[in-house]
Motif scaffolding. Structure first.
Motif, PDB file in Angstrom:
ATOM      1  N   ILE A 206       0.843  -1.196   0.000  1.00 48.39           N
ATOM      2  CA  ILE A 206       0.000   0.000   0.000  1.00 48.39           C
ATOM      3  C   ILE A 206       0.872   1.237   0.000  1.00 48.39           C
ATOM      4  O   ILE A 206       1.820   1.327   0.784  1.00 48.39           O
ATOM      5  N   THR A 207       0.567   2.208  -0.856  1.00 45.77           N
ATOM      6  CA  THR A 207       1.248   3.504  -0.816  1.00 45.77           C
ATOM      7  C   THR A 207       0.289   4.569  -0.301  1.00 45.77           C
ATOM      8  O   THR A 207      -0.892   4.586  -0.670  1.00 45.77           O
ATOM      9  N   ALA A 208       0.804   5.451   0.537  1.00 45.94           N
ATOM     10  CA  ALA A 208       0.023   6.567   1.088  1.00 45.94           C
ATOM     11  C   ALA A 208       0.963   7.430   1.919  1.00 45.94           C
ATOM     12  O   ALA A 208       2.111   7.057   2.182  1.00 45.94           O
ATOM     13  N   THR A 209       0.468   8.572   2.363  1.00 52.07           N
ATOM     14  CA  THR A 209       1.220   9.393   3.312  1.00 52.07           C
ATOM     15  C   THR A 209       1.132   8.741   4.693  1.00 52.07           C
ATOM     16  O   THR A 209       0.195   7.960   4.961  1.00 52.07           O
ATOM     17  N   PRO A 210       2.073   9.018   5.596  1.00 54.60           N
ATOM     18  CA  PRO A 210       1.999   8.425   6.938  1.00 54.60           C
ATOM     19  C   PRO A 210       0.660   8.658   7.646  1.00 54.60           C
ATOM     20  O   PRO A 210       0.101   7.708   8.225  1.00 54.60           O
ATOM     21  N   PRO A 211       0.074   9.878   7.626  1.00 50.76           N
ATOM     22  CA  PRO A 211      -1.229  10.048   8.291  1.00 50.76           C
ATOM     23  C   PRO A 211      -2.337   9.226   7.655  1.00 50.76           C
ATOM     24  O   PRO A 211      -3.207   8.686   8.358  1.00 50.76           O
ATOM     25  N   GLU A 212      -2.331   9.114   6.310  1.00 44.87           N
ATOM     26  CA  GLU A 212      -3.368   8.333   5.637  1.00 44.87           C
ATOM     27  C   GLU A 212      -3.221   6.845   5.933  1.00 44.87           C
ATOM     28  O   GLU A 212      -4.217   6.124   6.062  1.00 44.87           O
ATOM     29  N   LEU A 213      -1.976   6.374   6.053  1.00 43.87           N
ATOM     30  CA  LEU A 213      -1.767   4.971   6.418  1.00 43.87           C
ATOM     31  C   LEU A 213      -2.322   4.684   7.806  1.00 43.87           C
ATOM     32  O   LEU A 213      -2.975   3.653   8.027  1.00 43.87           O
ATOM     33  N   GLU A 214      -2.061   5.592   8.745  1.00 45.39           N
ATOM     34  CA  GLU A 214      -2.598   5.411  10.091  1.00 45.39           C
ATOM     35  C   GLU A 214      -4.122   5.366  10.060  1.00 45.39           C
ATOM     36  O   GLU A 214      -4.748   4.513  10.707  1.00 45.39           O
ATOM     37  N   GLN A 215      -4.731   6.254   9.284  1.00 47.71           N
ATOM     38  CA  GLN A 215      -6.193   6.281   9.181  1.00 47.71           C
ATOM     39  C   GLN A 215      -6.727   5.000   8.562  1.00 47.71           C
ATOM     40  O   GLN A 215      -7.762   4.470   8.980  1.00 47.71           O
ATOM     41  N   PHE A 216      -6.018   4.470   7.568  1.00 46.07           N
ATOM     42  CA  PHE A 216      -6.420   3.221   6.910  1.00 46.07           C
ATOM     43  C   PHE A 216      -6.467   2.073   7.911  1.00 46.07           C
ATOM     44  O   PHE A 216      -7.452   1.329   7.992  1.00 46.07           O
ATOM     45  N   PHE A 217      -5.403   1.918   8.705  1.00 41.71           N
ATOM     46  CA  PHE A 217      -5.365   0.805   9.652  1.00 41.71           C
ATOM     47  C   PHE A 217      -6.313   1.034  10.827  1.00 41.71           C
ATOM     48  O   PHE A 217      -6.833   0.067  11.390  1.00 41.71           O
ATOM     49  N   ARG A 218      -6.564   2.281  11.190  1.00 44.70           N
ATOM     50  CA  ARG A 218      -7.583   2.550  12.218  1.00 44.70           C
ATOM     51  C   ARG A 218      -8.962   2.149  11.703  1.00 44.70           C
ATOM     52  O   ARG A 218      -9.791   1.603  12.450  1.00 44.70           O
ATOM     53  N   HIS A 219      -9.224   2.417  10.429  1.00 41.69           N
ATOM     54  CA  HIS A 219     -10.507   2.041   9.821  1.00 41.69           C
ATOM     55  C   HIS A 219     -10.702   0.520   9.866  1.00 41.69           C
ATOM     56  O   HIS A 219     -11.834   0.031  10.066  1.00 41.69           O
ATOM     57  N   LEU A 220      -9.600  -0.234   9.688  1.00 43.58           N
ATOM     58  CA  LEU A 220      -9.686  -1.696   9.746  1.00 43.58           C
ATOM     59  C   LEU A 220      -9.765  -2.208  11.181  1.00 43.58           C
ATOM     60  O   LEU A 220     -10.057  -3.386  11.403  1.00 43.58           O
ATOM     61  N   GLY A 221      -9.471  -1.327  12.148  1.00 41.48           N
ATOM     62  CA  GLY A 221      -9.519  -1.728  13.552  1.00 41.48           C
ATOM     63  C   GLY A 221      -8.307  -2.510  14.000  1.00 41.48           C
ATOM     64  O   GLY A 221      -8.373  -3.242  15.001  1.00 41.48           O
ATOM     65  N   VAL A 222      -7.177  -2.347  13.290  1.00 44.37           N
ATOM     66  CA  VAL A 222      -5.977  -3.120  13.635  1.00 44.37           C
ATOM     67  C   VAL A 222      -4.769  -2.223  13.887  1.00 44.37           C
ATOM     68  O   VAL A 222      -3.649  -2.712  13.995  1.00 44.37           O
ATOM     69  N   PHE A 223      -4.977  -0.910  14.005  1.00 43.34           N
ATOM     70  CA  PHE A 223      -3.844   0.000  14.131  1.00 43.34           C
ATOM     71  C   PHE A 223      -3.076  -0.256  15.424  1.00 43.34           C
ATOM     72  O   PHE A 223      -3.657  -0.450  16.493  1.00 43.34           O
ATOM     73  N   LYS A 224      -1.727  -0.279  15.315  1.00 46.24           N
ATOM     74  CA  LYS A 224      -0.839  -0.398  16.470  1.00 46.24           C
ATOM     75  C   LYS A 224       0.039   0.841  16.528  1.00 46.24           C
ATOM     76  O   LYS A 224       0.639   1.223  15.525  1.00 46.24           O
ATOM     77  N   SER A 225       0.122   1.442  17.705  1.00 46.74           N
ATOM     78  CA  SER A 225       1.007   2.591  17.882  1.00 46.74           C
ATOM     79  C   SER A 225       2.459   2.143  17.799  1.00 46.74           C
ATOM     80  O   SER A 225       2.773   0.964  17.979  1.00 46.74           O
ATOM     81  N   ARG A 226       3.350   3.094  17.537  1.00 44.36           N
ATOM     82  CA  ARG A 226       4.752   2.744  17.406  1.00 44.36           C
ATOM     83  C   ARG A 226       5.281   2.174  18.716  1.00 44.36           C
ATOM     84  O   ARG A 226       4.789   2.497  19.803  1.00 44.36           O
ATOM     85  N   ALA A 227       6.280   1.315  18.595  1.00 43.06           N
ATOM     86  CA  ALA A 227       6.849   0.667  19.779  1.00 43.06           C
ATOM     87  C   ALA A 227       7.484   1.714  20.692  1.00 43.06           C
ATOM     88  O   ALA A 227       8.084   2.685  20.224  1.00 43.06           O
TER      89      ALA A 227
END
Length: 452
Positions: A206-227
């Protein structure tokens, strides 16, 4: 092009493998068994001898070479190899330099030493690991245009909400502007169109900007914050570079190594890190040292098998811990990838080969564009390249819908001169000064080659 590689170790073999398909490659090494191996396995020529010796380089016909890559085990020998090659008339030389003490000197002495580029494999690999720990959803994360646009490798788990979804519907319904630019499905490699349906088990890019990638994974309900806390097993040069990068990012770092002298040396070099003398394969030790409360686990010892076993154990016991494994042998990497055994896998040889391959492509650029970044995906079957667009490029100003692209080509992103990110549609056009990201199953040296 004619390319000479001196040193048939892990890095030298990885570079030879990647370059042999496109160029005339000769490998020099003092070990006759390694030379026999590289000749039999890859379509290259071999010369047995000391690559720092002018007579041996002349035997390999260095004087007619376009590029010499010094990948011997010694930094000093690599510098000498490049000096000799320069004296014999080679214009472009690349040296593997691992010692951090040389880096400041090299910046000021590169022209005098005849070096076109110095590459530190451990530092480059540490940078790749740190990127994944910054975005743990990714199996692998690559950056373009200085981090403005990113490419993420992600595997769809069983029961994923994307199972069966058409890409055209995904783009309509998602609030995030992302583009699925490649898919690995079992033995298939696919550059998808809008009517392509995703399936569980697919590995998608997947290509996107960092904020859009975060939004994408939040939409899927699987987003993990950075370690925020990381445990590293293996007190090596790679460990040092990685720990420095992670601590500079604000993460806490624990290092485990069973060799007391290595552990003590690492503790002196990294006073901010907690260094433990112990066996990283001992699950009880890792548990006692707080692995259950740790966000990331990185296995980077010199033994591939030990790294795999540790990673498997941690993956099974601690589901929320991001696990990254260093594996140098390609056969083992293929095994764990095909069986979906591990999450993120890195190889120092592959990372180094990518950087060198990018330089080689840049050497071949015609006028109108230049290769700025190159990443190899899906075992090297797909490449993602960032081209800088020069004012004389014939692609400028033409709506993308009017460009007749070759099969297996996808324009994955455009970065304007002002930093604006464009996920391309048919109405968009390329401007002079843009950076354009192309995903392809072909070998591209110039962006004009995307056209039929």
């Amino acid at each position: 092009m004619k390319i000479i590689i001196v040193g048939a170790g892990k890095v030298g073999l990885a570079v030879a493998q990647h370059l042999a398909a496109e160029h005339s490659v000769t490998v020099i090494d003092q070990n006759p068994a390694l030379i026999d191996h590289v000749i039999n396995v890859y379509d290259v020529m071999g010369v047995c001898g000391n690559g720092a010796c002018a007579d041996v380089q002349q035997e390999a016909d260095v004087g007619r070479a376009n590029l010499v890559i010094a990948a011997a085990s010694s930094d000093e020998v690599n510098i000498l190899i490049c000096l000799v090659a320069k004296k014999l008339g080679v214009q472009h030389t690349i040296a593997r330099i691992r010692n951090p003490e040389y880096e400041k000197q090299l910046r000021s002495m590169r022209s005098e030493l005849g070096l076109s580029m110095a590459i530190n494999p451990e530092r480059a690999t540490a940078r790749e690991i740190a990127r994944v720990l910054r975005f743990p959803n990714a199996m692998k994360l690559e950056s373009f245009s200085k981090g403005r646009l990113e490419l993420v490798e992600y595997r769809l788990a069983a029961g994923s909400p994307l199972d069966g979804v058409l890409l055209s519907d995904l783009y309509k319904n998602l609030r995030a502007r992302v583009l699925v630019c490649a898919v690995a499905r079992k033995e298939q490699t696919i550059i998808p169109s809008g009517d392509f349906a995703l399936r569980s088990g697919d590995t998608i890019y997947i290509t996107a900007t960092p904020p859009e990638l975060e939004q994408f994974f939040r939409h899927l309900g699987v987003f993990k914050s950075r370690a925020s806390s990381v445990m590293i097993v293996g007190a090596s040069k790679l460990c040092y570079y990685l720990a420095v990068q992670l601590m500079d990012m604000g993460m806490t770092v624990k290092i485990v190594d069973q060799d007391r002298s290595r552990a003590e040396r690492m503790s002196e070099q990294l006073p901010r890190a907690l260094v433990i003398t112990g066996d990283g394969t001992d699950s009880e030790l890792l548990r006692e040292e707080g692995l259950a409360q740790t966000d990331g686990f990185v296995a980077i010892t010199g033994m591939d098998e030990a790294n795999i076993l540790m990673a498997l154990s941690v993956t099974r016991q601690f589901k929320n811990c991001k696990v990254i494994t260093k594996i140098n042998r390609q056969s083992l990497t293929d095994l764990v990838s095909s069986e979906d055994m591990l999450g993120s896998v890195v190889s120092t040889g592959s990372v180094t080969a990518e950087v060198i391959l990018q330089y080689v492509r840049a050497m071949q650029n015609a006028s109108g564009s230049q290769v700025k970044t190159l990443h190899r995906l899906i075992g090297g079957t797909v490449e993602a390249l960032e081209f800088g667009i020069c004012p004389e490029s014939p692609l400028i100003g033409v709506p993308l819908r009017d460009l007749k692209l070759r099969p297996g080509i996808l324009l994955a992103g455009i970065v304007r001169q002002n930093g604006k990110i464009v996920i391309p549609s048919g109405a968009d056009a390329i401007n002079a000064g843009d950076d354009v990201i192309v995903v392809t199953t072909s070998v591209l040296r110039d962006i004009r080659e995307i056209l039929q």
